[in-house]
Design a protein around this motif. Structure first.
Motif, PDB file in Angstrom:
ATOM      1  N   GLY A 572       0.806  -1.205   0.010  1.00  0.00           N
ATOM      2  CA  GLY A 572      -0.002   0.131   0.085  1.00  0.00           C
ATOM      3  C   GLY A 572       0.935   1.227  -0.018  1.00  0.00           C
ATOM      4  O   GLY A 572       2.117   1.271  -0.283  1.00  0.00           O
ATOM      5  N   ASN A 575      -1.731   7.866   3.084  1.00  0.00           N
ATOM      6  CA  ASN A 575      -2.752   8.836   2.710  1.00  0.00           C
ATOM      7  C   ASN A 575      -2.598  10.057   3.320  1.00  0.00           C
ATOM      8  O   ASN A 575      -2.813  10.323   4.712  1.00  0.00           O
ATOM      9  N   THR A 578      -5.489  11.776   5.920  1.00  0.00           N
ATOM     10  CA  THR A 578      -5.880  11.254   7.269  1.00  0.00           C
ATOM     11  C   THR A 578      -5.479  12.407   8.311  1.00  0.00           C
ATOM     12  O   THR A 578      -4.856  13.292   7.965  1.00  0.00           O
ATOM     13  N   THR A 585      -2.267   3.563   3.774  1.00  0.00           N
ATOM     14  CA  THR A 585      -3.634   3.125   3.471  1.00  0.00           C
ATOM     15  C   THR A 585      -4.048   1.949   3.843  1.00  0.00           C
ATOM     16  O   THR A 585      -3.373   0.807   4.343  1.00  0.00           O
TER      17      THR A 585
END
Length: 725
Positions: A572, A575, A578, A585
């Motif tokens: 992943g 992000n 957030t 992620t």
């Protein structure tokens, strides 16, 4: 000015030659007496010549006598030919530039005369058997004899085809050539191209009797001048002799054998007429008697919201950064045949080579960027995501049909097959220059940017998607093909899901294109180009259309780089939306379909024959004879003929394997199955793998030159076999 020519030039590039070549008789004779012509000693002679066989003719001006290395031209026929085969007082001219002592001209000679269609000379006098027939010229021929023909001038080697223009046929002279009556063999020309020799692949078949055979020499076979015997300037052979019959010496060791020859002169040429012989993306040109491929066609195919399946997906305007990240990224993404707008049964879209790929910038604009190390790989995906919703519970009906998540390595997404490995189509050292001037607009209105495949220098790379030489299967945990999404409103294309191939049994023509991108960490990249995607469904993040590992800034503000070469499992990314920014992620795989497009070209063309029955209990096979030879094909093209064998079949009717309508794109039976011979379960160019199998099948592959658009063709395929003792 002088230049060399080609086959499209007048006279094939040679100086003007209006004289047609002719077949020559080459008859044994003996020079019994030689006399010098006064004043012309060493250059002109009067001689007596005796013919020792039925191959004889009254000498005429222009005939040639060969004694050792000396060539003598007949200038005057003298007293003609008497009943004992003596031609007396022939005036001959020494054709060399140096004088010859008459003593050198005594003894064994050969007499050469052009074939005359109105002559009554026995037909066997126009060919030569080696070893010679015991009953000269065509009786009790050795079963291992070769057959030679002499010509008046150098001939074009490519015009000699033992299946078409220079045939040896089982049966008397009136027997028409057919797929099983043409004797399989090779034709070789002498170094001066004046003589052609047919050598059978196996001894002429007989069992202690005198079976008849005959030789056919064509100047214009079946009304096709391009397939007749010609000289180097393209002139067709004049006055071909009629079929020449001969029989086999019964005292020779018995030979039990046969052979099949495919000449592409009929759609139903092979056994069992009224049933097609071939299926696939190859075509029989009956006017020329050749097997041809599809024409070379370059095409662009959008993967965007104008295509029916992506049109019902969920828009995601922000786009995604992966894989264009300066902190490194590894991406696996798939495009299915339906995402490109194709149907599973449309065979024109099988065996297509990918030559270029495009991505679509979110927002439509592009920022200049540079990634000095950037690699791309293509493969078939073993997974086939099917995003149809479940009617019984929230979410997807087949959530595990797509790519693997964190628990499964990237490598498990790749279809494993020796014929279809993952291919590097852009080497990492070539890098990727994201140049806004490359931004283009597809005919659908979608803005596109090219990936660097075949655009950044280096060797040209192609990848054959939906490759019918790949026999591995995939598509587990789904509905099979057609996909559920194709068979469900609003995209009901009158398909029934899974009726072409069941789950876990999906062949390569139904498996997605797997795109792998490795973007290596760099200080020169800025990563401000989001890529357009669509979400396959809004009810679940699965099935996964992509799996990825991408570097970023974590929640404590630290740069985290990810070297794609070290990313074994999807991990992943980070992000930025957030709280706090930079949390990992939740998924390392999701249902994001990348929008863009691909360029394809029809380079590989493949077809399959019906199964052929040798009727032999345990045959041994010879090497095949495939014409034209590779050296005679257009530059950059290739033909491949492969074989496999079977011992018997599990079918409701014995005729099923002999009908191409019952064969699929891989050569397999659609009704019943074949019990493949041990050691011959896979396709091979080596026919020794067939040994012991009563039945055999052929796979034809014709590979075109996509730069010059030249295509190959096959004029004949011959294979001989004999019963093992």
């Amino acid at each position: 000015a002088l230049r060399s020519g080609n086959f499209e030039d007048t006279n094939n590039g040679f100086l003007l030659d209006a004289e047609a070549p002719r077949v020559l008789g080459d008859w044994p004779a003996t020079v019994e007496n030689v006399r010098d012509v006064p004043g012309r000693e060493g250059f002109e002679f009067d001689l007596d010549l005796r013919f020792g066989t039925v191959c004889r003719s009254s000498p005429k001006k222009g005939d040639v006598i060969v004694v050792g290395d000396q060539f003598l031209e007949v200038r005057d026929g003298g007293f003609g030919l008497d009943t004992n085969g003596l031609a007396a007082n022939l005036r001959v001219l020494n054709l060399s530039t140096t004088a010859v002592d008459r003593a050198e001209l005594f003894g064994v000679a050969s007499y050469r005369i052009p074939f005359d269609p109105i002559s009554r000379i026995p037909g066997g006098c126009w060919v030569t058997f080696r070893p010679s027939a015991r009953v000269y010229p065509t009786g009790d021929v050795s079963s291992t004899s070769s057959i030679s023909v002499l010509f008046s001038e150098s001939m074009d080697p490519t015009s000699f085809d033992p299946a078409e223009s220079f045939q040896v046929v089982r049966g008397p002279a009136g027997t028409p050539p057919s797929f099983d009556s043409i004797v399989v063999g090779n034709v070789d020309l002498s170094s001066d191209l004046l003589s052609a020799r047919f050598t059978p692949s196996l001894p002429f078949a007989h069992q202690g009797n005198r079976p008849p055979f005959h030789v056919r020499i064509f100047s214009d076979p079946n009304g096709r001048p391009s397939r007749g015997l010609t000289d180097l300037a393209g002139n067709v052979l004049a006055h071909a002799p009629p079929p020449i019959e001969f029989d086999i010496d019964p005292s020779d060791p018995h030979a039990v054998n046969g052979g099949f020859t495919q000449r592409f002169s009929d759609f139903e040429e092979l056994p069992h007429p009224t049933r097609p012989d071939i299926r696939g993306n190859v075509f029989v040109d009956l006017s020329r008697g050749v097997l041809t491929p599809r024409p070379v066609e370059h095409a662009f195919w959008p993967v965007d919201r104008t295509v029916p399946v992506p049109s019902i997906m969920i828009a995601f305007p922000p786009g995604v950064q992966t894989p264009l990240s300066p902190l490194g990224s590894k991406l696996h993404a798939v495009w299915r045949y339906a995402d490109v707008g194709w149907q599973i049964r449309d065979e024109s879209k099988y065996d297509l080579d990918v030559t270029g790929l495009y991505w679509s910038p979110a927002g439509g604009s592009v920022v200049a960027d540079f990634y000095p190390r950037f690699e791309m790989r293509l493969a078939h995906s073993v997974h086939l995501p099917d995003e149809i919703r479940s009617s019984r519970f929230a979410g997807s009906k087949y959530p595990r049909s797509g790519l693997g998540d964190r628990s499964r390595p990237f490598a498990e997404n790749i279809l494993q097959d020796p014929k279809g490995p993952q291919v590097i189509v852009h080497e990492q050292e070539l890098g990727y220059q994201v140049n806004p001037t490359d931004l283009t607009v597809a005919f659908t209105g979608t803005r596109l940017m090219p990936w660097p495949m075949n655009r950044s220098g280096g060797p040209r790379h192609l990848f054959t998607w939906r490759d019918t030489s790949i026999l591995a299967l995939g598509g587990r945990d789904g509905a099979g093909v057609p996909l559920s999404v194709e068979a469900t409103p609003p995209l009901d294309f009158e398909n029934k899901r899974g009726d072409f191939a069941k789950p876990s049994e999906v062949p390569s023509i139904g498996l997605p294109l797997l795109i792998e991108i490795r973007c290596f960490p760099t200080a020169s990249g800025i990563g401000l180009n989001p890529l357009s995607i669509a979400l396959a469904t809004n009810t679940s993040a699965q099935p996964n259309f992509r799996a990825y590992s991408t570097g970023g800034i974590n929640s404590i503000g630290r740069r985290v780089e990810k070297d794609p070469d070290l990313e074994i499992f999807p991990s992943g990314g980070f992000n930025p939306s957030t709280t706090p920014p930079g949390k990992p992620t939740r998924q390392a795989a999701d249902n994001s379909l990348y929008l863009g497009g691909l360029d394809t070209v029809t380079r590989v063309n493949r077809g399959h024959s019906v199964w052929l029955d040798t009727s032999f209990r345990s045959p041994r096979y010879t090497d095949p004879i495939i014409l034209p030879r590779q050296s005679d094909l257009p530059n950059g093209t290739r033909t491949i003929v492969e074989f496999r064998g079977a011992d018997d079949f599990v079918v409701s009717f014995k005729i099923i394997p002999m009908n191409a309508n019952n064969i699929d794109a891989y050569g397999n039976l659609t009704r019943g199955s074949a019990n493949l011979h041990p050691g011959s379960e896979t396709w091979s160019e080596d026919t020794s793998s067939l040994d012991g199998s009563r039945y055999y099948q052929m796979r034809y592959t014709l590979i075109s030159n996509v730069v010059s658009n030249l295509t190959p063709e096959i004029t004949s395929i011959s294979l001989a076999f004999e019963e093992n003792p």
